[in-house]
Write a protein that holds these residues in place. Structure first.
Motif, short mmCIF file in Angstrom:
data_model
loop_
_atom_site.label_atom_id
_atom_site.label_comp_id
_atom_site.label_asym_id
_atom_site.label_seq_id
_atom_site.Cartn_x
_atom_site.Cartn_y
_atom_site.Cartn_z
N ASP A 23 0.85 -1.19 0.00
CA ASP A 23 0.00 0.00 0.00
C ASP A 23 0.88 1.24 0.00
O ASP A 23 1.94 1.26 0.62
CB ASP A 23 -0.89 0.03 1.24
CG ASP A 23 -1.96 -1.04 1.22
OD1 ASP A 23 -2.50 -1.32 2.28
OD2 ASP A 23 -2.25 -1.57 0.14
N THR A 24 0.43 2.26 -0.69
CA THR A 24 1.18 3.51 -0.69
C THR A 24 0.54 4.48 0.30
O THR A 24 -0.66 4.42 0.55
CB THR A 24 1.21 4.14 -2.09
OG1 THR A 24 -0.14 4.39 -2.50
CG2 THR A 24 1.88 3.22 -3.10
N GLU A 25 1.35 5.32 0.85
CA GLU A 25 0.87 6.34 1.78
C GLU A 25 0.04 7.36 1.01
O GLU A 25 0.41 7.75 -0.09
CB GLU A 25 2.05 7.06 2.43
CG GLU A 25 2.74 6.27 3.51
CD GLU A 25 1.89 6.14 4.76
OE1 GLU A 25 1.30 7.14 5.20
OE2 GLU A 25 1.81 5.02 5.27
N PRO A 26 -1.07 7.81 1.59
CA PRO A 26 -1.83 8.86 0.91
C PRO A 26 -1.04 10.17 0.90
O PRO A 26 -0.27 10.45 1.82
CB PRO A 26 -3.10 9.00 1.75
CG PRO A 26 -2.78 8.38 3.07
CD PRO A 26 -1.68 7.39 2.83
N THR A 27 -1.22 10.93 -0.14
CA THR A 27 -0.54 12.22 -0.23
C THR A 27 -1.22 13.21 0.72
O THR A 27 -2.37 13.01 1.11
CB THR A 27 -0.61 12.78 -1.66
OG1 THR A 27 -1.97 13.10 -1.96
CG2 THR A 27 -0.05 11.80 -2.68
N PRO A 28 -0.52 14.29 1.09
CA PRO A 28 -1.16 15.31 1.92
C PRO A 28 -2.45 15.84 1.29
O PRO A 28 -3.42 16.10 1.99
CB PRO A 28 -0.09 16.41 2.04
CG PRO A 28 1.20 15.67 1.91
CD PRO A 28 0.91 14.58 0.90
N ASP A 29 -2.47 15.96 -0.03
CA ASP A 29 -3.67 16.44 -0.72
C ASP A 29 -4.84 15.46 -0.53
O ASP A 29 -5.98 15.88 -0.27
CB ASP A 29 -3.39 16.65 -2.20
CG ASP A 29 -4.50 17.40 -2.90
OD1 ASP A 29 -4.91 18.46 -2.39
OD2 ASP A 29 -4.96 16.92 -3.96
N GLU A 30 -4.56 14.16 -0.63
CA GLU A 30 -5.61 13.15 -0.41
C GLU A 30 -6.08 13.18 1.04
O GLU A 30 -7.28 13.08 1.31
CB GLU A 30 -5.08 11.75 -0.75
CG GLU A 30 -4.82 11.53 -2.22
CD GLU A 30 -4.01 10.27 -2.50
OE1 GLU A 30 -4.18 9.72 -3.60
OE2 GLU A 30 -3.21 9.84 -1.64
N ARG A 31 -5.16 13.31 1.97
CA ARG A 31 -5.52 13.38 3.39
C ARG A 31 -6.36 14.63 3.65
O ARG A 31 -7.33 14.59 4.41
CB ARG A 31 -4.26 13.40 4.25
CG ARG A 31 -3.47 12.11 4.17
CD ARG A 31 -2.10 12.20 4.83
NE ARG A 31 -2.23 12.48 6.24
CZ ARG A 31 -1.43 13.32 6.90
NH1 ARG A 31 -0.47 13.99 6.27
NH2 ARG A 31 -1.60 13.53 8.19
#
Length: 134
Positions: free
Chosen positions: A3-11
């Motif tokens: 799994d990839t970490e969500p980007t700050p924009d997604e968060r």
């Protein structure tokens, strides 16, 4: 595939969506003021608590708001946030009676001054909502 970490924009988007579900107009207004002073702090405030924590599965919004109201009363140092979260608790289905019971229970764990201050904050929110017809 990991799994990839969500980007700050997604968060941030997830956090704003969660705030909207919670009826967080007062928090959104407060964040707007913070956005002018410190955009980074405003973004982090949406990303971490709302995008990462409050949007997790496992507790419904009512339960999360009851826990948040209780914690803010016990803390005793966040009157603005307490009023905002009491308002959001009512927005996600908590009743005024339930809010009052949470506050009374906090007298046991956080002390009478904290409970009395919490009840005063709740009364402010109840009155404001009544004036607004909510």
């Amino acid at each position: 595939m990991p799994d990839t970490e969500p980007t700050p924009d997604e968060r941030y988007r997830r956090g704003l969506a969660q705030l909207e579900k919670m009826g967080g107009g007062s928090v959104t207004a407060m964040l707007g003021k913070k956005q002018e002073i410190s955009p980074d702090l405003a973004d982090i405030t949406v990303e971490f608590p709302y995008g990462d924590i409050l949007s997790r599965p496992g507790l419904d919004l009512r339960s999360r708001q009851i826990a948040t109201v209780a914690a803010l009363i016990a803390l005793g140092t966040a009157p603005v946030q307490l009023r905002a979260h009491i308002d959001m608790a009512l927005g996600v289905g908590c009743t005024e009676e339930e809010i009052k019971e949470v506050i009374i229970q906090m007298a046991v764990y956080a002390g009478f001054p904290a409970a009395l201050n919490g009840m005063a904050a709740a009364q402010e929110v109840f009155s404001a909502r009544e004036k607004e017809g909510v």
